[in-house]
Design an enzyme around this catalytic site. Structure first.
Site, PDB file in Angstrom:
ATOM      1  N   ASP A  84       5.062 -34.913  18.896  1.00 57.99           N
ATOM      2  CA  ASP A  84       3.774 -35.539  19.194  1.00 57.99           C
ATOM      3  C   ASP A  84       3.238 -36.221  17.924  1.00 57.99           C
ATOM      4  OD1 ASP A  84       1.503 -36.119  20.703  1.00 57.99           O
ATOM      5  OD2 ASP A  84       0.545 -34.190  20.279  1.00 57.99           O
ATOM      6  N   GLY A 178      -9.349 -33.506  21.544  1.00 57.43           N
ATOM      7  CA  GLY A 178     -10.378 -32.466  21.442  1.00 57.43           C
ATOM      8  C   GLY A 178     -11.395 -32.607  22.568  1.00 57.43           C
ATOM      9  N   ASN A 231      -3.749 -30.269  24.974  1.00 54.50           N
ATOM     10  CA  ASN A 231      -3.573 -29.336  23.861  1.00 54.50           C
ATOM     11  C   ASN A 231      -4.792 -28.420  23.735  1.00 54.50           C
ATOM     12  OD1 ASN A 231      -2.890 -28.059  21.487  1.00 54.50           O
ATOM     13  ND2 ASN A 231      -2.778 -29.877  20.223  1.00 54.50           N
TER      14      ASN A 231
END
Ligand code: 13P
Length: 287
Positions: A84, A178, A231
């Site tokens: 990634d 995020g 993630n």
């Protein structure tokens, strides 16, 4: 067996669903993703940042762990092991280590340099039978030290990079790594549609999958997104479940401090997030 991600993403793009890239951090994460993918009969991509690889010692440790786990767990769904946001040096290391897929992220270079460097890795990856992702524009926020301004991708630059033969393309469309901040403007579907129209049907990648509303995910998939990266959401779910266990004093009861018990609620929480994403992205039963 680990496979490259090209065929699974072309199938997803053709049939109108997306494959989840779930970033992994350790053995529990990897096992949770693989076990859930198998239970859901879904293809999956294990995403590894340079920072996560360093934490797990090295890219080759990650490769050996993933390969052995796929074999020992009897996993039969397609699983790709993908770098990634790779730098050139990390791409070299992953090629050497036996990853099946890489992302060369040259989005912070001027476009001519991004094109030249990406071309080098397209050729190299393909001689090794690996798939390759490139990036144009940038994903906002920060992930494992990779910081992006969140620039919208230019469709013409996307066309040029797709023409190099990359297998799938990440384009900045207002997405952020995020948790999305208050007042986030949302994904720019106008830009995404333009990119889709000029990129010759290559599968598109949506980074920053944590917290994107359901309707936006569905619209993105309808406009050619075939891979969605997640993630932070697994990290938050793991932390919440672990905190709940400790705050309830479970680690102090009997042998509740045993790591196999202490980490179990977090493991289960990751499994739940992965299952939810596979259902939302439409990949259940597609293996
Ligand atoms: P999130 O951490 O926002 O889910 O983004 C993941 C990602 O895009 C990995 O490259």
């Amino acid at each position: 067996m680990l496979v490259n991600a090209k065929a699974m993403l072309q199938k997803a793009a053709k049939e109108g669903y997306a494959v989840a890239q779930i970033n992994i951090n350790n053995l529990e994460w990897t096992k949770a993703v693989l076990v859930t993918a198998q239970a859901q009969k879904s293809p999956v991509i294990l995403g590894v940042t340079g920072g996560a690889a360093k934490y797990m010692v090295s890219f080759s440790v990650v490769t050996e762990m993933a390969k052995a786990m796929v074999k020992s767990l009897g996993i039969t769904v397609p699983v790709a092991l993908h770098l990634d946001h790779g730098s050139a040096a990390q791409c070299d290391e992953c090629i050497e280590a036996g990853f099946t897929s890489i992302m060369f992220d040259g989005s912070h270079y001027p476009i001519a340099e991004n094109l030249a460097k990406t071309k080098h890795y397209v050729d190299l990856a393909h001689t090794k039978g690996m798939s390759i992702e490139a990036e144009v524009g940038s994903i906002g926020g920060e992930e494992d030290g990779v910081v992006g301004a969140g620039d919208l991708a230019d469709p013409e630059e996307c066309r040029q990079i797709a023409a190099l033969g990359v297998d799938f393309l990440a384009a900045g469309i207002g997405n952020i790594h995020g948790v999305y901040p208050e007042g986030w403007l949302g994904l720019d579907f106008d830009v995404l549609g333009k990119i889709r129209d000029v990129c010759g049907g290559i599968p598109l990648v949506l980074h920053g999958g944590t917290g994107i509303p359901v309707e936006m995910i569905q619209t993105a998939i309808s406009l050619g997104v075939a891979k969605i990266n997640v993630n932070t959401e697994c990290q938050l779910a793991f932390a919440d479940a672990t905190r709940g266990y400790i705050e309830a004093g479970m680690d102090l009861q009997g042998k509740g401090f045993d790591p196999r018990k202490l980490l179990a609620p977090g493991y289960d929480a990751i499994c739940r997030v992965v299952q939810e994403k596979m259902e939302l992205f439409g990949s259940v039963g597609k293996a």
